[in-house]
Design a protein around this motif. Structure first.
Motif, mmCIF file in Angstrom:
data_model
loop_
_atom_site.group_PDB
_atom_site.id
_atom_site.type_symbol
_atom_site.label_atom_id
_atom_site.label_comp_id
_atom_site.label_asym_id
_atom_site.label_seq_id
_atom_site.Cartn_x
_atom_site.Cartn_y
_atom_site.Cartn_z
ATOM 1 N N VAL A 46 11.072 12.756 68.963
ATOM 2 C CA VAL A 46 12.426 13.110 68.520
ATOM 3 C C VAL A 46 12.353 13.710 67.115
ATOM 4 O O VAL A 46 12.948 14.754 66.853
ATOM 5 N N ILE A 47 11.614 13.067 66.230
ATOM 6 C CA ILE A 47 11.467 13.582 64.858
ATOM 7 C C ILE A 47 10.849 14.974 64.883
ATOM 8 O O ILE A 47 11.328 15.896 64.218
ATOM 9 N N ARG A 48 9.786 15.135 65.653
ATOM 10 C CA ARG A 48 9.122 16.441 65.762
ATOM 11 C C ARG A 48 10.097 17.494 66.280
ATOM 12 O O ARG A 48 10.176 18.606 65.755
ATOM 13 N N HIS A 49 10.863 17.156 67.308
ATOM 14 C CA HIS A 49 11.815 18.103 67.889
ATOM 15 C C HIS A 49 12.894 18.497 66.868
ATOM 16 O O HIS A 49 13.225 19.677 66.748
ATOM 17 N N LEU A 50 13.418 17.507 66.165
ATOM 18 C CA LEU A 50 14.474 17.801 65.192
ATOM 19 C C LEU A 50 13.972 18.655 64.039
ATOM 20 O O LEU A 50 14.683 19.535 63.571
ATOM 21 N N THR A 51 12.756 18.416 63.585
ATOM 22 C CA THR A 51 12.242 19.182 62.445
ATOM 23 C C THR A 51 11.742 20.564 62.858
ATOM 24 O O THR A 51 11.937 21.516 62.118
ATOM 25 N N VAL A 52 11.125 20.660 64.021
ATOM 26 C CA VAL A 52 10.553 21.951 64.442
ATOM 27 C C VAL A 52 11.591 22.818 65.144
ATOM 28 O O VAL A 52 11.832 23.957 64.754
ATOM 29 N N LYS B 121 15.057 22.187 65.900
ATOM 30 C CA LYS B 121 16.419 22.223 65.349
ATOM 31 C C LYS B 121 16.432 22.514 63.850
ATOM 32 O O LYS B 121 17.495 22.670 63.262
ATOM 33 N N ASN B 122 15.253 22.543 63.244
ATOM 34 C CA ASN B 122 15.109 22.839 61.820
ATOM 35 C C ASN B 122 15.943 21.887 60.951
ATOM 36 O O ASN B 122 16.569 22.301 59.985
ATOM 37 N N ILE B 123 15.964 20.615 61.349
ATOM 38 C CA ILE B 123 16.676 19.593 60.586
ATOM 39 C C ILE B 123 15.649 18.837 59.755
ATOM 40 O O ILE B 123 14.858 18.070 60.272
ATOM 41 N N HIS B 124 15.633 19.099 58.467
ATOM 42 C CA HIS B 124 14.724 18.419 57.545
ATOM 43 C C HIS B 124 15.580 17.569 56.617
ATOM 44 O O HIS B 124 16.112 18.058 55.636
ATOM 45 N N HIS B 125 15.718 16.351 56.978
ATOM 46 C CA HIS B 125 16.537 15.460 56.167
ATOM 47 C C HIS B 125 15.753 14.187 55.918
ATOM 48 O O HIS B 125 15.128 13.648 56.818
ATOM 49 N N SER B 126 15.786 13.713 54.724
ATOM 50 C CA SER B 126 14.971 12.550 54.361
ATOM 51 C C SER B 126 15.377 11.286 55.114
ATOM 52 O O SER B 126 14.580 10.365 55.244
ATOM 53 N N LYS B 127 16.607 11.232 55.626
ATOM 54 C CA LYS B 127 17.015 10.017 56.324
ATOM 55 C C LYS B 127 16.564 9.995 57.793
ATOM 56 O O LYS B 127 16.687 8.978 58.454
ATOM 57 N N ILE B 128 16.029 11.093 58.301
ATOM 58 C CA ILE B 128 15.529 11.129 59.675
ATOM 59 C C ILE B 128 14.126 10.519 59.675
ATOM 60 O O ILE B 128 13.123 11.215 59.586
ATOM 61 N N THR B 129 14.086 9.209 59.753
ATOM 62 C CA THR B 129 12.826 8.461 59.756
ATOM 63 C C THR B 129 12.771 7.620 61.030
ATOM 64 O O THR B 129 13.803 7.420 61.684
ATOM 65 N N PRO B 130 11.601 7.118 61.374
ATOM 66 C CA PRO B 130 11.526 6.240 62.548
ATOM 67 C C PRO B 130 12.474 5.044 62.448
ATOM 68 O O PRO B 130 13.123 4.683 63.443
ATOM 69 N N LEU B 131 12.597 4.468 61.293
ATOM 70 C CA LEU B 131 13.482 3.320 61.113
ATOM 71 C C LEU B 131 14.948 3.705 61.320
ATOM 72 O O LEU B 131 15.718 2.960 61.929
ATOM 73 N N TYR B 132 15.325 4.877 60.832
ATOM 74 C CA TYR B 132 16.694 5.363 61.009
ATOM 75 C C TYR B 132 16.992 5.605 62.485
ATOM 76 O O TYR B 132 18.038 5.212 62.995
ATOM 77 N N ILE B 133 16.067 6.251 63.178
ATOM 78 C CA ILE B 133 16.253 6.528 64.602
ATOM 79 C C ILE B 133 16.343 5.219 65.387
ATOM 80 O O ILE B 133 17.204 5.064 66.251
ATOM 81 N N LYS B 134 15.485 4.282 65.049
ATOM 82 C CA LYS B 134 15.527 2.968 65.700
ATOM 83 C C LYS B 134 16.885 2.300 65.465
ATOM 84 O O LYS B 134 17.461 1.714 66.388
ATOM 85 N N SER B 135 17.401 2.392 64.253
ATOM 86 C CA SER B 135 18.704 1.773 63.960
ATOM 87 C C SER B 135 19.832 2.433 64.746
ATOM 88 O O SER B 135 20.768 1.761 65.173
ATOM 89 N N ILE B 136 19.741 3.742 64.960
ATOM 90 C CA ILE B 136 20.737 4.460 65.768
ATOM 91 C C ILE B 136 20.676 3.963 67.214
ATOM 92 O O ILE B 136 21.695 3.649 67.821
ATOM 93 N N ILE B 137 19.467 3.889 67.756
ATOM 94 C CA ILE B 137 19.290 3.450 69.142
ATOM 95 C C ILE B 137 19.800 2.023 69.325
ATOM 96 O O ILE B 137 20.464 1.717 70.316
ATOM 97 N N LEU B 138 19.511 1.143 68.365
ATOM 98 C CA LEU B 138 19.881 -0.265 68.489
ATOM 99 C C LEU B 138 21.314 -0.576 68.064
ATOM 100 O O LEU B 138 21.779 -1.700 68.252
ATOM 101 N N SER B 139 22.009 0.399 67.515
ATOM 102 C CA SER B 139 23.393 0.156 67.115
ATOM 103 C C SER B 139 24.269 -0.073 68.348
ATOM 104 O O SER B 139 23.855 0.180 69.482
ATOM 105 N N LYS B 140 25.481 -0.552 68.112
ATOM 106 C CA LYS B 140 26.396 -0.832 69.214
ATOM 107 C C LYS B 140 26.668 0.467 69.984
ATOM 108 O O LYS B 140 27.109 1.459 69.392
#
Length: 101
Positions: free
Chosen positions: A46-52, A54-73
């Motif tokens: 997902v990170i690779r896809h977003l950066t390559v 979708k050209n989304i380079h944002h410091s908050k796009i980290t494995p921990l952030y993605i995990k928190s999104i997935i595990l959120s309500k």
């Protein structure tokens, strides 16, 4: 081997999943993360896809952030399905962590 009825049920679930992924409304980066995780089933992909792609380079796009999104309500049916499968996928790892504590 699956029974005929089990196979039909599984086929319906997979058809629903595919339809949800294909028609998922993207209104935010979080929605995009849920959709891409549903496609790749991998946080690093997902990170690779977003950066390559979708050209989304944002410091908050980290494995921990993605995990928190997935595990959120879950707010959508797809998010609920993704969360359920993520928890199932990571269950052995979470059990190991509990045991070693």
């Amino acid at each position: 081997m699956l029974s005929y009825q089990e196979a039909i049920k599984k086929l319906e679930e997979l058809s629903t999943f595919i339809s949800l992924v294909d028609n998922y409304p993207i209104k935010s980066v979080e929605d995009l993360i849920i959709q891409q995780y549903a496609i790749y089933n991998s946080i690093s992909k997902v990170i690779r896809h977003l950066t390559v792609t979708k050209n989304i380079h944002h410091s908050k796009i980290t494995p921990l952030y993605i995990k928190s999104i997935i595990l959120s309500k879950p707010t959508t049916q797809l998010h609920s399905m993704v969360r359920k499968e993520y928890l199932k996928k990571t269950r052995p790892q979470r059990r190991r962590t509990k045991i070693s504590d």
